[in-house]
Write a protein that holds these residues in place. Structure first.
Motif, PDB file in Angstrom:
ATOM      1  N   TYR A 285       3.480  13.367  -0.015  1.00  0.00           N
ATOM      2  CA  TYR A 285       4.291  13.741   1.271  1.00  0.00           C
ATOM      3  C   TYR A 285       5.317  12.813   2.257  1.00  0.00           C
ATOM      4  O   TYR A 285       6.447  13.157   2.543  1.00  0.00           O
ATOM      5  N   PHE A 286       4.729  11.458   2.507  1.00  0.00           N
ATOM      6  CA  PHE A 286       5.293  10.483   3.163  1.00  0.00           C
ATOM      7  C   PHE A 286       6.505   9.957   1.716  1.00  0.00           C
ATOM      8  O   PHE A 286       7.039   9.516   2.266  1.00  0.00           O
ATOM      9  N   ARG A 287       5.630   9.888   0.719  1.00  0.00           N
ATOM     10  CA  ARG A 287       6.702   9.289  -0.196  1.00  0.00           C
ATOM     11  C   ARG A 287       7.905  10.583  -0.551  1.00  0.00           C
ATOM     12  O   ARG A 287       9.483   9.182  -0.255  1.00  0.00           O
ATOM     13  N   ASP A 288       7.950  11.767  -0.113  1.00  0.00           N
ATOM     14  CA  ASP A 288       9.046  12.283  -0.468  1.00  0.00           C
ATOM     15  C   ASP A 288      10.235  12.335   0.160  1.00  0.00           C
ATOM     16  O   ASP A 288      10.898  12.610   0.602  1.00  0.00           O
ATOM     17  N   ALA A 289       9.116  12.025   1.683  1.00  0.00           N
ATOM     18  CA  ALA A 289       9.870  12.718   2.802  1.00  0.00           C
ATOM     19  C   ALA A 289      10.819  11.422   3.196  1.00  0.00           C
ATOM     20  O   ALA A 289      11.848  11.710   3.621  1.00  0.00           O
ATOM     21  N   ALA A 290      10.428   9.914   2.524  1.00  0.00           N
ATOM     22  CA  ALA A 290      11.626   8.661   2.455  1.00  0.00           C
ATOM     23  C   ALA A 290      12.387   8.894   1.317  1.00  0.00           C
ATOM     24  O   ALA A 290      13.537   8.802   1.789  1.00  0.00           O
ATOM     25  N   LEU A 291      11.980   9.419   0.269  1.00  0.00           N
ATOM     26  CA  LEU A 291      13.226   9.945  -0.545  1.00  0.00           C
ATOM     27  C   LEU A 291      14.196  10.762  -0.010  1.00  0.00           C
ATOM     28  O   LEU A 291      15.244  10.324  -0.523  1.00  0.00           O
ATOM     29  N   GLY A 292      13.480  11.963   0.591  1.00  0.00           N
ATOM     30  CA  GLY A 292      14.637  12.534   1.086  1.00  0.00           C
ATOM     31  C   GLY A 292      15.367  11.684   1.804  1.00  0.00           C
ATOM     32  O   GLY A 292      17.078  12.307   2.473  1.00  0.00           O
ATOM     33  N   GLN A 293      15.122  10.930   2.806  1.00  0.00           N
ATOM     34  CA  GLN A 293      16.029  10.385   4.169  1.00  0.00           C
ATOM     35  C   GLN A 293      16.829   9.069   2.989  1.00  0.00           C
ATOM     36  O   GLN A 293      18.149   8.774   2.736  1.00  0.00           O
TER      37      GLN A 293
ATOM     38  N   TYR B 220      -6.962  -2.231 -17.503  1.00  0.00           N
ATOM     39  CA  TYR B 220      -8.201  -0.959 -17.761  1.00  0.00           C
ATOM     40  C   TYR B 220      -7.422  -0.221 -17.004  1.00  0.00           C
ATOM     41  O   TYR B 220      -7.581  -0.103 -15.773  1.00  0.00           O
ATOM     42  N   TRP B 221      -7.107   1.166 -17.426  1.00  0.00           N
ATOM     43  CA  TRP B 221      -6.515   2.267 -16.450  1.00  0.00           C
ATOM     44  C   TRP B 221      -7.460   3.699 -16.107  1.00  0.00           C
ATOM     45  O   TRP B 221      -7.810   3.845 -17.467  1.00  0.00           O
ATOM     46  N   TYR B 222      -8.126   3.474 -15.302  1.00  0.00           N
ATOM     47  CA  TYR B 222      -9.347   4.703 -15.077  1.00  0.00           C
ATOM     48  C   TYR B 222      -8.664   5.251 -14.416  1.00  0.00           C
ATOM     49  O   TYR B 222      -7.886   5.246 -13.462  1.00  0.00           O
ATOM     50  N   ASP B 223      -8.172   7.202 -14.676  1.00  0.00           N
ATOM     51  CA  ASP B 223      -8.356   7.945 -13.925  1.00  0.00           C
ATOM     52  C   ASP B 223      -8.794   7.703 -12.464  1.00  0.00           C
ATOM     53  O   ASP B 223      -9.498   7.940 -12.425  1.00  0.00           O
ATOM     54  N   MET B 224      -7.598   8.402 -11.863  1.00  0.00           N
ATOM     55  CA  MET B 224      -7.315   8.681 -10.487  1.00  0.00           C
ATOM     56  C   MET B 224      -8.422   9.659 -10.005  1.00  0.00           C
ATOM     57  O   MET B 224      -7.491  10.824 -11.094  1.00  0.00           O
ATOM     58  N   ASP B 225      -8.688   9.991  -9.098  1.00  0.00           N
ATOM     59  CA  ASP B 225      -9.190  11.840  -8.379  1.00  0.00           C
ATOM     60  C   ASP B 225      -7.979  11.930  -7.630  1.00  0.00           C
ATOM     61  O   ASP B 225      -8.157  11.689  -6.313  1.00  0.00           O
ATOM     62  N   PHE B 226      -7.421  13.357  -8.612  1.00  0.00           N
ATOM     63  CA  PHE B 226      -6.399  13.927  -7.757  1.00  0.00           C
ATOM     64  C   PHE B 226      -6.670  14.972  -6.237  1.00  0.00           C
ATOM     65  O   PHE B 226      -6.135  15.309  -5.478  1.00  0.00           O
ATOM     66  N   SER B 227      -8.457  15.094  -5.867  1.00  0.00           N
ATOM     67  CA  SER B 227      -8.596  15.932  -5.493  1.00  0.00           C
ATOM     68  C   SER B 227      -8.457  14.852  -4.234  1.00  0.00           C
ATOM     69  O   SER B 227      -8.511  13.746  -4.083  1.00  0.00           O
ATOM     70  N   GLY B 228      -8.958  15.830  -3.394  1.00  0.00           N
ATOM     71  CA  GLY B 228      -9.388  15.018  -1.906  1.00  0.00           C
ATOM     72  C   GLY B 228      -7.460  14.818  -0.887  1.00  0.00           C
ATOM     73  O   GLY B 228      -6.917  15.508  -1.478  1.00  0.00           O
ATOM     74  N   GLY B 229      -7.476  13.429   0.065  1.00  0.00           N
ATOM     75  CA  GLY B 229      -5.809  13.797   0.628  1.00  0.00           C
ATOM     76  C   GLY B 229      -5.339  12.574   0.974  1.00  0.00           C
ATOM     77  O   GLY B 229      -3.712  12.790   0.372  1.00  0.00           O
ATOM     78  N   LEU B 230      -6.122  11.531  -0.468  1.00  0.00           N
ATOM     79  CA  LEU B 230      -4.771  10.461  -0.877  1.00  0.00           C
ATOM     80  C   LEU B 230      -3.975  10.765  -1.262  1.00  0.00           C
ATOM     81  O   LEU B 230      -3.176  10.839  -0.819  1.00  0.00           O
ATOM     82  N   TYR B 231      -4.038  11.678  -2.698  1.00  0.00           N
ATOM     83  CA  TYR B 231      -2.604  11.643  -3.247  1.00  0.00           C
ATOM     84  C   TYR B 231      -2.347  13.427  -3.221  1.00  0.00           C
ATOM     85  O   TYR B 231      -0.250  12.448  -2.652  1.00  0.00           O
ATOM     86  N   ALA B 232      -2.213  14.001  -1.733  1.00  0.00           N
ATOM     87  CA  ALA B 232      -1.609  14.593  -1.278  1.00  0.00           C
ATOM     88  C   ALA B 232      -0.951  14.056  -0.105  1.00  0.00           C
ATOM     89  O   ALA B 232       0.411  14.379   0.022  1.00  0.00           O
ATOM     90  N   THR B 233      -1.585  13.091   0.730  1.00  0.00           N
ATOM     91  CA  THR B 233      -0.923  12.541   1.430  1.00  0.00           C
ATOM     92  C   THR B 233       0.364  12.066   0.636  1.00  0.00           C
ATOM     93  O   THR B 233       1.290  11.523   1.627  1.00  0.00           O
ATOM     94  N   SER B 234      -0.124  11.278   0.214  1.00  0.00           N
ATOM     95  CA  SER B 234       1.023   9.485   0.225  1.00  0.00           C
ATOM     96  C   SER B 234       2.112  10.542  -0.064  1.00  0.00           C
ATOM     97  O   SER B 234       3.316   9.759  -0.216  1.00  0.00           O
TER      98      SER B 234
ATOM     99  N   PRO C  85       0.770  -0.684   0.097  1.00  0.00           N
ATOM    100  CA  PRO C  85       0.080  -0.243  -0.156  1.00  0.00           C
ATOM    101  C   PRO C  85       1.066   1.124  -0.164  1.00  0.00           C
ATOM    102  O   PRO C  85       1.731   1.655   0.340  1.00  0.00           O
ATOM    103  N   PRO C  86       0.177   1.713  -0.502  1.00  0.00           N
ATOM    104  CA  PRO C  86       1.278   3.566  -0.597  1.00  0.00           C
ATOM    105  C   PRO C  86       1.511   3.869   1.358  1.00  0.00           C
ATOM    106  O   PRO C  86       1.959   4.951   0.994  1.00  0.00           O
ATOM    107  N   THR C  87       1.057   3.470   2.092  1.00  0.00           N
ATOM    108  CA  THR C  87       1.412   4.094   3.446  1.00  0.00           C
ATOM    109  C   THR C  87       2.206   3.396   3.634  1.00  0.00           C
ATOM    110  O   THR C  87       3.498   3.934   4.303  1.00  0.00           O
ATOM    111  N   GLU C  88       3.106   2.086   2.650  1.00  0.00           N
ATOM    112  CA  GLU C  88       4.464   1.635   3.109  1.00  0.00           C
ATOM    113  C   GLU C  88       5.276   1.913   2.430  1.00  0.00           C
ATOM    114  O   GLU C  88       6.203   1.947   1.988  1.00  0.00           O
TER     115      GLU C  88
END
Length: 330
Positions: free
Chosen positions: A316-324, A300-314, A203-206
């Motif tokens: 943020y944590f991905r960028d934090a890990a990339l930085g480390q 079949y690829w359907y565009d995800m909804d970039f609004s809401g919190g999922l994309y921004a939150t995931s 999952p994106p949380t990991e």
């Protein structure tokens, strides 16, 4: 930040199952939307038995339908397109894309079947693995002769997401081909027609667990004597590439850092099965073949909804890990 990443990973694991839901019938649009809202995958067993492709697609049928068609093929030495590869020429690791070439489908099919044939493996060089893996809506393009054999969309996904698929892709390969761990910004419905696909899902949380490194891009090529070489792509940005594998261990056999927290989900698709792979989930894919000697799937690829919190939150944590993981790389 390190403590917050660990807390987020373990909290998600405490609140969510470590296995995938398996459905025996197709979901309604409302049921599907609940999975999308929770960003959780599921499998539907025997979902494709009514498709003409399920009943008609064999190597012989595919060859008759596409024999004289020219298709794009990905070539690699080990079946490892779009993955992190150490370049022996300079000792650096790159994100390496496949060598591509256009061939007749009949030539491609013969080669792919030979890749999994024990007799041909002795007679034919296995220095080069072929895989049809263009992700450019190819089933409505170069493979359009096959389009009437599959659903033009997934009805419950189309209704729930209120959109047609952005792309419908055909995948044809052998057990030699592997898709490296990565993620996509799409709601993905994956349909297995021939052979089996084996998914490792994270999952994106990991994101911190997959140990993404920023790598220069490169492409496989042939040298003057026909040997495989890796050529760095000029004028391209570095891209994040997951270094985690199921066998991630240090020299003592231990898993260190965030990787010790990783809890991957493994699931296999049999012929006729369907997988909903939510947007932003990391996935590694391998495959196996039956007596047909090829593995065929449609997604079949359907565009995800970039609004809401999922994309921004995931992110943020991905960028934090990339930085480390990349703090010493400049």
């Amino acid at each position: 930040m390190e403590l917050h990443l660990e807390e987020m990973i373990t909290l998600y694991q405490d609140l969510n199952s470590s296995s995938i839901d398996v459905l025996t019938s197709k979901p309604s649009p409302l049921e599907f939307m609940r999975y999308v809202a929770r960003n959780r995958p599921f499998v539907v067993r025997n979902a494709l038995t009514s498709w003409p492709a399920y009943k008609k697609w064999t190597p012989r049928y595919l060859n008759q339908t596409l024999s004289n068609s020219s298709i794009n093929v990905a070539l690699t030495p080990h079946g490892n397109a779009d993955s992190a590869v150490l370049n022996p020429a300079d000792g650096k690791t790159y994100f390496v894309k496949p060598l591509e070439k256009e061939v007749l489908f009949s030539e491609f099919l013969k080669r792919v079947i030979a890749q999994d044939d024990s007799v041909d493996n002795r007679l034919e060089s296995q220095d080069e693995i072929w895989y049809a893996q263009t992700q450019n809506d190819n089933l409505r393009g170069e493979y359009s002769a096959l389009l009437e054999d599959v659903s033009p969309s997934i009805p419950w996904a189309r209704i729930a997401l209120q959109q047609d698929p952005d792309a419908v892709n055909l995948w044809i390969g052998s057990s030699k081909s592997v898709t490296a761990l990565h993620r996509d910004n799409y709601e993905n419905v994956y349909c297995q027609i021939l052979g089996k696909k084996h998914f490792v899902l994270i999952p994106p949380t990991e994101a911190a667990c997959v140990r993404e490194k920023l790598l220069d891009q490169a492409t496989y090529a042939r040298g003057e004597n026909g040997e495989w070489i890796i050529k760095k792509d000029d004028g391209t940005d570095r891209v994040p590439c997951a270094m985690w594998t199921l066998d991630s261990r240090d020299e003592t056999g231990k898993v260190e850092g965030y990787e010790r927290l990783c809890r991957p989900i493994e699931v296999s698709l049999e012929r006729g099965d369907m997988l909903y792979l939510p947007a932003l989930w990391y996935h590694h894919v391998s495959q196996s073949v039956g007596e047909e000697k090829i593995c065929v799937a449609v997604n079949y690829w359907y565009d995800m909804d970039f609004s809401g919190g999922l994309y921004a939150t995931s992110n943020y944590f991905r960028d934090a890990a990339l930085g480390q993981y990349n703090k010493d790389d400049g």
